[in-house]
Design an enzyme around this catalytic site. Sequence first.
Site, PDB file in Angstrom:
ATOM      1  CB  SER A  20      -0.893   0.012   1.247  1.00 24.87           C
ATOM      2  OG  SER A  20      -1.465   1.300   1.444  1.00 24.87           O
TER       3      SER A  20
ATOM      4  CE1 TYR B  53      -3.999  -2.085   4.783  1.00 34.03           C
ATOM      5  CE2 TYR B  53      -3.184   0.157   4.512  1.00 34.03           C
ATOM      6  CZ  TYR B  53      -3.629  -1.035   3.962  1.00 34.03           C
ATOM      7  OH  TYR B  53      -3.709  -1.171   2.589  1.00 34.03           O
TER       8      TYR B  53
END
Length: 276
Positions: free
Chosen positions: A145, A158
């Site tokens: 990401s 995350y």
Amino acid sequence: MYQDLKGKVAIITGAASGIGRAIALRYAQEGVHVVVNYHSKEYEAQKLVEAIKSYQVDALMIKGDTTNKNDMEKLVNETIQHFGAFHIFVNNAGIQSDIPSHTMSLEEFDKVIDVNLRGTFIGCQLALHHYMKSKFKGLIINVTSVHEIIPWPHYAHYCASKGGVKLLTQSLALEYARVQIRVNNIAPGSVNTPINAKNFKTEQDKKDADLFVPLGYVAEPEEIANVAAFLASKESKYITGQTIVADGGLSLYPSHRNFEHDQLLESFTDEVNTKR
């Protein structure tokens, strides 16, 4: 587009929807046989297998939890039993949750770390074992990401998981470079996938999300799949240990944009389009 991919076999985790699904279909278009790993979306996985086979390639769907090594060993073993080998392993499965750090439980933290980081390591390890045993110049692609480099409030778990995958990828790439096994990351920015659906609930939400991206729009999964096809091909054979950031400029600190300048550019673009 990439003729060298024809006849190869790829395993894609979390492939039933979103970016994983788009990668599976793009690989099928390139002539790659695809193994669709899914966790719970059996119907979506079945529909994807049917779509893959429409490109005249073979496909399997295999259920499994990426955090469970027994499930992942089953995924790899059934792939080898059916195809004889595999050449590309895409660690795509991932989760996220919006939780303020001061209220986040250890269970919530561990769950995201387990899926995004531990699960990716299990996939990498099993792929590496197969490549070393078979003496393949195999390939691993990890879908991380843009938040492997950009912090994100409420998503500390995350970001930690994706940052961990970045260094995991670099370490494995260096460790296995001499045997020509390549390990790379794709770091998407904002993408129109089910995991992000809550961010696009209304037309205004989608417009705001588009405007936040410097290129002016949220990506479709197919735009990330294009990068996965390139990284799987011989066109990228001198690339290893790298992250290709596909984010429309999101990592260029869009909050620092000069909005008056943007408005001038948009007026210029409108004028050019009118003259066309």
